[in-house]
Enzyme design. Structure first.
Site, PDB file in Angstrom:
ATOM      1  CG  ASP A 133      43.433  43.419  55.272  1.00  0.00           C
ATOM      2  OD1 ASP A 133      43.846  44.283  54.474  1.00  0.00           O
ATOM      3  OD2 ASP A 133      43.687  42.212  55.174  1.00  0.00           O
ATOM      4  N   GLY A 155      27.333  33.642  35.225  1.00  0.00           N
ATOM      5  CA  GLY A 155      26.824  32.722  36.249  1.00  0.00           C
ATOM      6  C   GLY A 155      26.983  31.298  35.765  1.00  0.00           C
ATOM      7  CB  CYS A 205      29.374  35.174  30.642  1.00  0.00           C
ATOM      8  SG  CYS A 205      29.785  33.454  30.367  1.00  0.00           S
TER       9      CYS A 205
END
Ligand code: XMP
Length: 512
Positions: A226, A53, A80
């Site tokens: 799609d 983040g 992270c």
């Protein structure tokens, strides 16, 4: 009930990529925002992954988690920021690093641990951080380090708690997949009891639930992969209550309208309406040259048409679209943060604020190659599933500058030639997209002893697995030669053909 991995989202641009990696191991995962994570614990939970983040764990107001998540007694992998949050919360210390680390980084793995089983002692990882863990919580040990980051990987194997400063989910981390597999299969002991067929059933069930017993969907059908797959899902979910609308924008490829009509007749029982709207689109685009403005105009026109169509049906309060995850992250700033909008993908960025229809977007969290697999599971024919992607705004985003009728016609013809030459030579196999672009750049030429001053057309062929990154492809000299001479000899207004050799990043696939 499937084995479940909880992915806690701290706002990373890679969170959905983590989910995708977990799916690749045939394990069901659920992504939840950090403030709601404690509501998603349960007996089926096998492990938790904390995403990265943009925040700093030591800052006031940094995203936080309810402590019950740490007490869930399942393995936890922090990535992270997720690692930094875990260390800071459990008694360690996070500080701003003296050196920021971005990109490929060499890492040493001197320790043996279940997480690094089978990983080479010297490996390369993808870093993207400014802060680092300075001191570890009690019970934690260092598992790997880089030149600038002593705590590149840490853990307390006895409690199955691990933290990685780098990103194992991105393809650039050479052994990222091995690490995730170790975490999922060895540490969380998942067997992998979830398959793409389960995903199809889940998506169908969700659409059914969203639309209810009487609701109707107006589905924007582009003929591409799609929206076709959304069509198959909606058909399975609500049958004839789904009304597919195919809009001829005047920006389609040569032959597109007929192909879409015939493939749909053969493979679907959907109620299909073809709307002739070339004049509307080209009229609104006249004189417009700004790429974002063009995209917005097209997006709004589409929505207006879908709204008009919806009035034909009593309960059409839903708008179905083939939006994919890459469309979403490139179109909206992630998590309200400072992330740049790269392009307003037409079905995401072009929607008006006062849209009075609820969106049905079953593919919103998936990547293109996953969607293709889903299409196969749903029984769609290969020629439909393997079609190269074609953007919603059509040829407009390949016609740099003003989309006049003449220029679009010129581009359509050039595009037909590019496709024909690659396809008849079999050079399109495995190529993600191959098309022509009208560049808007004019140059001097000579034809039949006469000076010409006309447009340059670019050939764009790229390889990609999900559209997020791409590399250019080099067709054979014979193929390029044929394309070049057919375009220059056959299309008035183009006197030069060039090959686009730009990867993504730094380029994007489409020119606008
Ligand atoms: P870019 O140009 O952003 O394209 O690198 C990545 C992929 O997305 C397709 N694309 C779109 N698809 N609506 C779509 O449905 C859009 O507005 C749009 N813009 C780009 C593009 O063709 C490539 O496959």
């Amino acid at each position: 009930m499937h084995e479940r991995i909880l992915i806690v989202d701290f706002g990373s641009q890679y969170t959905q990529l983590i989910a995708r990696r977990v799916r690749e191991h045939e394990i069901f995962s659920e992504v939840v925002p950090a403030h709601k994570a404690h509501l998603s614990l349960g007996d089926d939970l096998r492990g938790i992954i904390l995403s990265g983040g943009p925040a700093s764990a030591y800052e006031k107001g940094a995203p936080d988690l309810d402590r019950t998540v740490l007490e869930a007694e399942v393995p936890i992998l922090g990535i992270c920021y997720g690692m930094q949050w875990m260390c800071e919360t459990m008694g360690g210390k996070v500080v701003p690093g003296e050196q920021r680390e971005f990109g490929f980084t060499e890492m040493k793995v001197p320790e043996v641990s279940p997480l690094f089983e089978g990983v080479a002692e010297d490996t390369v990882v993808w870093m993207s951080h400014g802060d680092r863990v300075e001191s570890l919580p009690e019970g934690f040990v260092r598992l790997a380090h880089t030149a600038d980051c002593p705590e590149a990987a840490v853990g307390d194997p006895s409690r199955n708690l691990y933290g990685l400063q780098f990103h194992p989910e991105v393809a650039h981390t050479h052994e990222g997949d091995r690490l995730l597999e170790n975490f999922l299969r060895k540490i969380c002991q998942c067997r992998g009891d979830w398959a793409p067929a389960d995903l199809a059933q889940e998506l169908i069930a969700r659409v059914k639930e969203q639309v209810g017993e009487t609701g109707e969907i107006v589905l924007g059908l582009s003929g591409g992969v799609d929206s076709s797959i959304v069509g198959a899902i909606c058909q399975a979910a609500i049958g004839s209550r789904c009304h597919a609308i195919f809009v001829d924008t005047g920006l389609l490829r040569a032959g597109e309208r007929d192909i879409v009509k015939s493939t749909f007749k053969d493979h679907f029982e959907l109620d299909l309406t073809v709307v002739d709207a070339a004049d509307r689109f080209l009229g609104k685009l006249a004189g417009q040259t700004d790429p974002e403005r063009k995209r917005k105009i097209i997006g709004h026109e589409f929505v207006d048409i879908f709204r008009e169509q919806a009035t034909r049906f009593e309960n059409a309060h839903f708008l179905g679209q083939g939006t994919l995850y890459p469309d979403v992250i490139e179109s909206v700033p992630a998590h309200g943060g400072a992330t740049e909008v790269i392009k307003s993908h037409h079905n995401v960025g072009g929607l008006p604020d006062d849209l009075d229809m609820e969106l049905v977007e079953p593919l919103r969290l998936l990547f293109k190659d996953e969607v293709r697999d889903l299409g196969r599971v749903l029984g769609l024919p290969e020629e439909m599933v393997a079609r190269q992607p074609f953007p919603g705004p059509g040829l407009a985003v390949r016609c740099v500058g003003d989309c006049t009728v003449d220029r679009i016609e010129r581009l359509r013809e050039a595009d037909r030639i590019v496709r024909e030459e690659l396809e008849t030579r079999g050079e399109h196999d495995g190529v993600w997209q191959y098309f022509a672009v009208l560049t808007g750049a004019r140059s001097v030429g000579v034809m039949g002893d006469k000076r010409t001053y006309e447009e340059a057309c670019a050939i764009r062929c790229v390889q990609s697995s999900d559209g997020m990154t791409a590399d250019w492809v080099y067709p054979s000299r014979e193929c390029l030669q044929a394309i070049s001479s057919r375009i220059i000899n056959g299309i008035r207004g183009i006197n030069r053909v060039v090959l686009d050799i730009t990867s993504k990043p730094p380029g994007t696939i489409e020119w606008e």
